[in-house]
Design a protein around this motif. Structure first.
Motif, mmCIF file in Angstrom:
data_model
loop_
_atom_site.group_PDB
_atom_site.id
_atom_site.type_symbol
_atom_site.label_atom_id
_atom_site.label_comp_id
_atom_site.label_asym_id
_atom_site.label_seq_id
_atom_site.Cartn_x
_atom_site.Cartn_y
_atom_site.Cartn_z
ATOM 1 N N ILE A 1 94.824 24.248 28.810
ATOM 2 C CA ILE A 1 93.850 25.346 28.845
ATOM 3 C C ILE A 1 92.713 25.066 27.880
ATOM 4 O O ILE A 1 91.534 25.275 28.202
ATOM 5 C CB ILE A 1 94.542 26.679 28.496
ATOM 6 C CG1 ILE A 1 95.508 27.074 29.617
ATOM 7 C CG2 ILE A 1 93.516 27.787 28.272
ATOM 8 C CD1 ILE A 1 96.458 28.193 29.239
ATOM 9 N N MET B 1 88.693 24.712 28.700
ATOM 10 C CA MET B 1 87.662 25.458 27.981
ATOM 11 C C MET B 1 86.630 24.523 27.374
ATOM 12 O O MET B 1 85.428 24.811 27.365
ATOM 13 C CB MET B 1 88.301 26.316 26.886
ATOM 14 C CG MET B 1 89.091 27.502 27.404
ATOM 15 S SD MET B 1 89.771 28.483 26.042
ATOM 16 C CE MET B 1 90.357 29.932 26.926
ATOM 17 N N ASP C 1 83.889 23.703 29.514
ATOM 18 C CA ASP C 1 83.128 24.885 29.922
ATOM 19 C C ASP C 1 83.605 25.401 31.281
ATOM 20 O O ASP C 1 82.812 25.853 32.109
ATOM 21 C CB ASP C 1 81.627 24.575 29.959
ATOM 22 C CG ASP C 1 80.766 25.836 30.033
ATOM 23 O OD1 ASP C 1 81.227 26.888 29.561
ATOM 24 O OD2 ASP C 1 79.653 25.772 30.585
ATOM 25 N N LYS C 2 84.941 25.318 31.495
ATOM 26 C CA LYS C 2 85.494 25.799 32.756
ATOM 27 C C LYS C 2 86.326 27.067 32.544
ATOM 28 O O LYS C 2 87.222 27.357 33.350
ATOM 29 C CB LYS C 2 86.349 24.708 33.421
ATOM 30 C CG LYS C 2 85.546 23.469 33.806
ATOM 31 C CD LYS C 2 86.287 22.574 34.774
ATOM 32 C CE LYS C 2 86.310 23.145 36.172
ATOM 33 N NZ LYS C 2 86.772 22.193 37.187
ATOM 34 N N PHE C 3 86.038 27.818 31.486
ATOM 35 C CA PHE C 3 86.794 29.051 31.296
ATOM 36 C C PHE C 3 86.551 30.025 32.449
ATOM 37 O O PHE C 3 87.449 30.782 32.834
ATOM 38 C CB PHE C 3 86.420 29.736 29.967
ATOM 39 C CG PHE C 3 87.188 31.007 29.744
ATOM 40 C CD1 PHE C 3 88.526 30.960 29.410
ATOM 41 C CD2 PHE C 3 86.592 32.252 29.923
ATOM 42 C CE1 PHE C 3 89.259 32.123 29.234
ATOM 43 C CE2 PHE C 3 87.307 33.412 29.747
ATOM 44 C CZ PHE C 3 88.651 33.351 29.397
ATOM 45 N N ARG C 4 85.334 30.004 33.005
ATOM 46 C CA ARG C 4 85.042 30.893 34.136
ATOM 47 C C ARG C 4 85.897 30.553 35.352
ATOM 48 O O ARG C 4 86.080 31.378 36.247
ATOM 49 C CB ARG C 4 83.566 30.801 34.501
ATOM 50 C CG ARG C 4 82.625 31.359 33.449
ATOM 51 C CD ARG C 4 81.192 31.255 33.914
ATOM 52 N NE ARG C 4 80.835 29.884 34.251
ATOM 53 C CZ ARG C 4 79.752 29.541 34.953
ATOM 54 N NH1 ARG C 4 78.939 30.477 35.410
ATOM 55 N NH2 ARG C 4 79.489 28.278 35.207
ATOM 56 N N LEU D 1 89.071 29.691 35.038
ATOM 57 C CA LEU D 1 90.454 29.951 34.638
ATOM 58 C C LEU D 1 90.876 31.384 34.947
ATOM 59 O O LEU D 1 90.141 32.333 34.675
ATOM 60 C CB LEU D 1 90.611 29.733 33.129
ATOM 61 C CG LEU D 1 90.971 28.342 32.603
ATOM 62 C CD1 LEU D 1 90.822 28.325 31.096
ATOM 63 C CD2 LEU D 1 92.379 27.953 33.000
ATOM 64 N N LEU E 1 94.495 33.311 22.467
ATOM 65 C CA LEU E 1 94.231 33.772 23.827
ATOM 66 C C LEU E 1 94.581 35.247 24.018
ATOM 67 O O LEU E 1 94.386 35.797 25.112
ATOM 68 C CB LEU E 1 95.017 32.936 24.841
ATOM 69 C CG LEU E 1 94.586 31.479 25.029
ATOM 70 C CD1 LEU E 1 95.477 30.790 26.047
ATOM 71 C CD2 LEU E 1 93.133 31.377 25.443
ATOM 72 N N TYR F 1 92.025 37.679 25.597
ATOM 73 C CA TYR F 1 91.479 37.427 26.930
ATOM 74 C C TYR F 1 92.210 38.260 27.990
ATOM 75 O O TYR F 1 93.337 38.726 27.788
ATOM 76 C CB TYR F 1 91.593 35.938 27.274
ATOM 77 C CG TYR F 1 90.672 35.065 26.466
ATOM 78 C CD1 TYR F 1 89.336 34.909 26.824
ATOM 79 C CD2 TYR F 1 91.129 34.396 25.334
ATOM 80 C CE1 TYR F 1 88.484 34.106 26.077
ATOM 81 C CE2 TYR F 1 90.279 33.597 24.582
ATOM 82 C CZ TYR F 1 88.968 33.451 24.959
ATOM 83 O OH TYR F 1 88.129 32.661 24.216
#
Length: 388
Positions: free
Chosen positions: A75, A79, A82-85, A87, A113, A116
């Protein structure tokens, strides 16, 4: 079908059931093929395959149940990209501090976390979890716009042109028409290396197996030793038989133009085995150079190699043991290939990358197509410190 990656504990029967009955169906209804590394690996290095799944997946379902360190690590990597969107976080409901089943000494969501949005599930409401997950995936797809691929060049064309003009003029003065040109850059890495450190790393990166090494450093010769410039270091070497010009900028950009080894041995010819050796050396030099500059192994690297002065040359072998059945002539004057990969993949897939550069060059010589076995043998011998 689009790909979605599932991050979760492996080998847990409850989680396997949740995955099969809730997560996979929800993804399928949204048009995704679910991938899990324990079920869909291709036999490669596990770490590399996980990285590939994370980098390529539009949706990533990450289940935090049982506080598995590897899940948190993956995870974190997502992040970092920049792929949290992309996840969607899930966990068993007893990990929720607001749940009546929560126990202070029991499994929990780690503090990094905990703030979130997490979709919690319970074993007795699998269908409800699947339905809610489907809704979240669809909402995420509406809010996550795919990145537009912009075909921007990785190269600082003005910087390359400046050095190319100098090197080309000197090559012409030395009465040599054939050349090998190399450009390298790590476009997503920020570097600001001192001239002294560039010189040290460049010296250590050279591979002394064949002839003049790529990026040769002649510190014991005042005329040819690398010189410091405001933005890096540069070497300009003309021995009569060989011409080498190379420069490294403080941000890691590299440019080289060198005469062909063949012109000092057999003008008008191109040795197919020597070209394989030179390209192999170039790629290994790139790995050694950027590793020495402390660039991460998963960092992107772009390399361009051009051969010029090819027209009317004959493709032959420099070794009696590798002679071709007939001489092949080129009617084209240049061949150029560019690859975009990572430092890690450059080393692990060395024969593949060598072949990617060699094929467009050799095909110009009457469609010459070299056996993969021969190519690998030459590459492997060079790696072992031999020239074939």
């Amino acid at each position: 079908m689009k790909t979605a990656f599932i991050i979760m504990q492996i080998g847990n029967s409850t989680l396997d059931h949740i995955c099969e009955k809730a997560i996979v169906p929800a993804l399928a209804k949204c048009g995704f093929e679910a991938k899990r590394v324990d079920k869909h690996n291709q036999g490669g290095l596990l770490k590399s395959e996980i990285i590939n799944f994370i980098e390529s997946s539009e949706i990533i379902i990450a289940d935090l149940t049982n506080e598995r360190p590897n899940c948190y690590l993956e995870i974190g990597y997502a992040m970092g990209l920049d792929k949290f969107r992309n996840l969607i976080l899930t966990a068993r409901e007893d990990h929720n501090s607001d749940s009546p089943n929560y126990k202070k000494e029991g499994p929990k969501i780690h503090f990094d976390l905990a703030g979130y949005d997490i979709l919690f599930w319970s074993e007795d409401k699998v269908d409800l979890f699947s339905q809610e997950l489907e809704k979240r995936i669809k909402r995420r797809l509406l809010t996550t716009k795919p990145k537009t691929v912009v075909q921007e060049t990785a190269w600082d064309e003005e910087w390359i042109r400046y050095h190319k003009d100098i090197a080309s003029a000197q090559l012409k003065k030395s009465n040599k028409s054939g050349f090998m040109e190399v450009q390298m850059v790590v476009p997503d890495t920020i570097l600001n290396i001192s001239q002294n450190e560039l010189l040290r790393v460049a010296d250590e990166a050279t591979i002394h197996t064949f002839g003049w090494p790529i990026g040769v450093v002649l510190n014991n010769n005042d005329s040819y030793r690398p010189r410091p410039k405001t933005d890096g270091i540069v070497a300009d070497i003309d021995t009569g038989d060989h011409y080498d010009y190379w420069t490294i900028r403080k941000d890691g950009a590299f440019y080289l133009l060198k005469s062909l080894f063949e012109d000092a041995r057999k003008p008008g010819h191109l040795f197919f085995n020597t070209r394989i050796v030179r390209i192999t050396e170039t790629l290994l030099y790139a790995v050694r150079l950027y590793t020495g500059l402390n660039v991460a192994q998963n960092s992107r690297i772009v390399i361009k190699i051009k051969h010029g002065g090819l027209k009317d040359r004959l493709l032959v072998s420099s070794s009696f043991s590798r002679e071709l059945s007939w001489d092949r002539k080129s009617i084209e004057d240049e061949a150029s290939t560019e690859i975009d990969t990572t430092i890690e993949k450059l080393e692990s897939g060395l024969p593949d990358h060598v072949e990617a550069f060699i094929k467009p060059l050799f095909v110009l010589f009457d469609y010459f197509d070299l056996s993969r076995n021969v190519l690998e043998d030459i590459v492997n011998k060079f790696v072992d410190g031999k020239v074939s």
